[in-house]
Every structure is written in structure tokens, then in C-alpha cells.
Design an enzyme around this catalytic site. Sequence first.
Site, PDB file in Angstrom:
ATOM      1  N   CYS A  85     -75.074 -74.401 -37.907  1.00 25.24           N
ATOM      2  CA  CYS A  85     -75.357 -75.481 -37.025  1.00 25.24           C
ATOM      3  C   CYS A  85     -74.627 -75.046 -35.721  1.00 25.24           C
ATOM      4  CB  CYS A  85     -75.085 -76.907 -37.136  1.00 25.24           C
ATOM      5  SG  CYS A  85     -75.634 -77.810 -36.001  1.00 25.24           S
ATOM      6  N   GLY A  86     -75.369 -74.388 -34.839  1.00 25.84           N
ATOM      7  CA  GLY A  86     -74.639 -73.892 -33.679  1.00 25.84           C
ATOM      8  C   GLY A  86     -74.180 -75.154 -32.661  1.00 25.84           C
ATOM      9  N   HIS A  87     -74.855 -76.114 -32.354  1.00 29.40           N
ATOM     10  CA  HIS A  87     -74.522 -77.202 -31.490  1.00 29.40           C
ATOM     11  C   HIS A  87     -73.288 -77.957 -32.502  1.00 29.40           C
ATOM     12  CE1 HIS A  87     -76.364 -80.474 -33.928  1.00 29.40           C
ATOM     13  NE2 HIS A  87     -75.372 -81.424 -33.226  1.00 29.40           N
ATOM     14  N   HIS A 205     -87.141 -74.879 -39.933  1.00 29.67           N
ATOM     15  CA  HIS A 205     -87.148 -75.384 -38.307  1.00 29.67           C
ATOM     16  C   HIS A 205     -88.064 -74.533 -37.719  1.00 29.67           C
ATOM     17  CE1 HIS A 205     -82.772 -76.106 -39.556  1.00 29.67           C
ATOM     18  NE2 HIS A 205     -82.570 -76.720 -38.331  1.00 29.67           N
ATOM     19  N   ASP A 231     -84.191 -81.347 -31.641  1.00 29.98           N
ATOM     20  CA  ASP A 231     -82.707 -80.880 -31.125  1.00 29.98           C
ATOM     21  C   ASP A 231     -82.794 -81.288 -29.839  1.00 29.98           C
ATOM     22  OD1 ASP A 231     -80.367 -79.803 -30.573  1.00 29.98           O
ATOM     23  OD2 ASP A 231     -80.622 -78.006 -31.985  1.00 29.98           O
ATOM     24  N   CYS A 235     -80.186 -75.581 -29.427  1.00 27.18           N
ATOM     25  CA  CYS A 235     -80.337 -75.279 -30.948  1.00 27.18           C
ATOM     26  C   CYS A 235     -79.741 -73.932 -30.987  1.00 27.18           C
ATOM     27  CB  CYS A 235     -81.564 -75.152 -31.309  1.00 27.18           C
ATOM     28  SG  CYS A 235     -81.500 -74.899 -33.280  1.00 27.18           S
ATOM     29  N   GLY A 236     -78.446 -73.671 -31.464  1.00 27.80           N
ATOM     30  CA  GLY A 236     -77.635 -72.583 -31.523  1.00 27.80           C
ATOM     31  C   GLY A 236     -78.009 -71.426 -32.513  1.00 27.80           C
ATOM     32  N   THR A 237     -78.594 -72.057 -33.692  1.00 29.86           N
ATOM     33  CA  THR A 237     -79.290 -71.052 -34.657  1.00 29.86           C
ATOM     34  C   THR A 237     -80.326 -70.883 -34.274  1.00 29.86           C
ATOM     35  OG1 THR A 237     -79.918 -72.955 -36.005  1.00 29.86           O
ATOM     36  CG2 THR A 237     -77.790 -71.883 -36.717  1.00 29.86           C
TER      37      THR A 237
HETATM   38  O1  PYC Z   1     -77.681 -76.114 -32.891  1.00 28.72           O
HETATM   39  O2  PYC Z   1     -77.965 -74.782 -34.701  1.00 28.72           O
HETATM   40  C1  PYC Z   1     -78.185 -75.854 -34.140  1.00 28.72           C
HETATM   41  C2  PYC Z   1     -78.973 -76.926 -34.746  1.00 28.72           C
HETATM   42  C3  PYC Z   1     -79.641 -76.898 -35.971  1.00 28.72           C
HETATM   43  C4  PYC Z   1     -80.056 -78.204 -36.118  1.00 28.72           C
HETATM   44  C5  PYC Z   1     -79.664 -78.944 -35.085  1.00 28.72           C
HETATM   45  N1  PYC Z   1     -79.078 -78.058 -34.162  1.00 28.72           N
END
Ligand code: PYC
Length: 312
Positions: A85-87, A205, A231, A235-237
Site C-alpha cells: 500500500c503506497g499511501h 483494484h 482511494d 494510490c501508490g501501488t
Molecule cells: O496507495 O497503494 C495505495 C493504496 C492501495 C489501496 C489503498 N491505497
Amino acid sequence: MRVIDSHTEGEPTRVIVDGGPDLGRGSMAERRRIFAERFDRVRSFAVNEPRGSDAVVGALLCEPIDPASAAGVIFFNNVGVIGMCGHGTIGLAVTLVHMGRIGPGKHCFETPVGDVTVDILGRNEVEIENVPSFRFRKDVMVDVPGLGAVTGDIAWGGNWFFLVSNAPHALTMAEIPSLTRTAQAVMDALETAGIRGEDGGKIDHVEFFSRPTDPTADSRNFVLCPGGAYDRSPCGTGTSAKLACLAADGKLAAGKEWVQESIVGSRFQAQYRPGDHGRIVPRIRGRAYVVAEATLLRDSGDPFADGMRGAP
Ligand code: PYC
């Protein structure tokens, strides 16, 4: 259970800093399996209503395997565990700074899908180097009931994504209910058609793109997560998966910045370097803010003591 809450560009993260279950000393993937199989009530207790909401992503802080790493972490949400999870990584990093456990500079976090590096740029600003990311399949068509054929790319950015370039609705806050319904229909149709990631992993996702609202950004997105929440951050990923697709199409050179705007207008700055085996290694920069320190309580007489989902 002691938790610290933050948000990263609008998306909440709840870090369990004390009182989480003991998952042993195996690999982070093994610990995630144990958490999912034996401690699902703890997951629901920590993030679901009435203590949390569908949007909250939990981060269970663990002892790392390598003592040189700053932390091990297992991410989870309203319905189960997630890969990376990036965030949440940015939120965890800012939380550990808030706790005085890490300071400026680079630190390694161990996740079930690989190690990530965080670079603390300031009290609230963090750049992460994510797990190697790649596009698995281009222009995959799926027949979505009520919508027709939808075409997108399948890519890995720490979770499996289906990326649709032309969003089926305007990417505005007013359209969030329609975007959520349509993205869920796409996710369900992918599963019904047996369309999955390279390792057979579920595509959990769905990401829609359009032109940005702010012309200084490169793109705007809407990301639906497993469990039906969207999100709030870019979304980092999901941004990592997007970079992998741009790199594969020759549309973004290594080292060139990509600004990804979220559905709420917040932003990540992203770029990548080439990795091994045709993969890219994404870097994502964003900001997080601590909003609460709390102790979660459990009354055994409470009919919803282990949490509940308020909406289907
Ligand atoms: O930021 O990767 C992200 C992420 C995945 C699900 C919610 N945020």
C-alpha cells in the site's frame, strides 16, 4: 490496542503500534497468511465501524526479519489483507517519525510482497521506492454486464490492477457513486471471466484515468479498492502500475516526473528507474499528516465488539 491515525493525500491509514497479534517470526508473507487465517476478527475490530470506516487501511507494525530494517508491516482493509500500500507506507513513515522511531534519511520496510525503501524528506513528506512493477497484459477486453466491452491493461504495482485509460464517467466527486458501481462491475466481470494476474492473483483494484483537472498534473485517476471503497489518494501501488504501463508503451522515460492527481485533487509525484527482467522500480512522493492517537476498546457485551460493515 493502541493506534495512530494519519491520512496521506486524503486517504486514511491506521497503524497498530501496540496490542496487535503475535504472528511469529516467519517471512512477512507467512505472517500475512497467519493474520488472514487466524486474526480476521482483529482486522475487523481495528478498521471497520464503529471504530473506523470502509476507507481506512490498517497497517500492522511487526518486528522486521532483518534487524537493519526499520519495520515489518502487513496492510489490510475493510475486507481482508492487501499486498502493498503506497499511501499506507507514506502514512506509516510519517507515523514513525511522529513517534520518534525514525528520522530523516532512508529506511527499509519489509512487506509481504517485498522490501520497500522510504526516504524521509521532511516531517510530512516521504518518497517511497516501491517493489518492482510491470505490465502483465495490454489491451485486455472484458464484457461488463450493462456496460459492454471494456478494454484495459493488467499491471502489478504491489497489488494487481486493471487500468482503463478512458474513464466511463467524468472523474468528479459528484460521479463517485457511478464510478464505484462501474468499477465494481468491471472487477466482478474480470473475476467471472477468469482474468487474473500473472501468478493467478485476483485483480482487486480497478483504476480509471482521464485528463487532470489541474494542467500542471499529467493525469487524474479513480481507484476502486477491494471492499468497495475508493482511494482518496492517487494510490501508490496504482500509480506504480500506471508507470509500468507508460514505460512499456514508451510514453514515459526513466527519471522523468509523472504527476498523478486523485479523484479528490490530491497528488503524488512519481518517476521510475529500470529494474531487472523488464520491470521498473517506481518512486512515489507524497505527504501524510497524523490526525489521532487512540486506544481502541472492546466491551465483550457489545454486539458489534469485533466491528461491522455499515454498507454492503
Ligand atoms: O496507495 O497503494 C495505495 C493504496 C492501495 C489501496 C489503498 N491505497
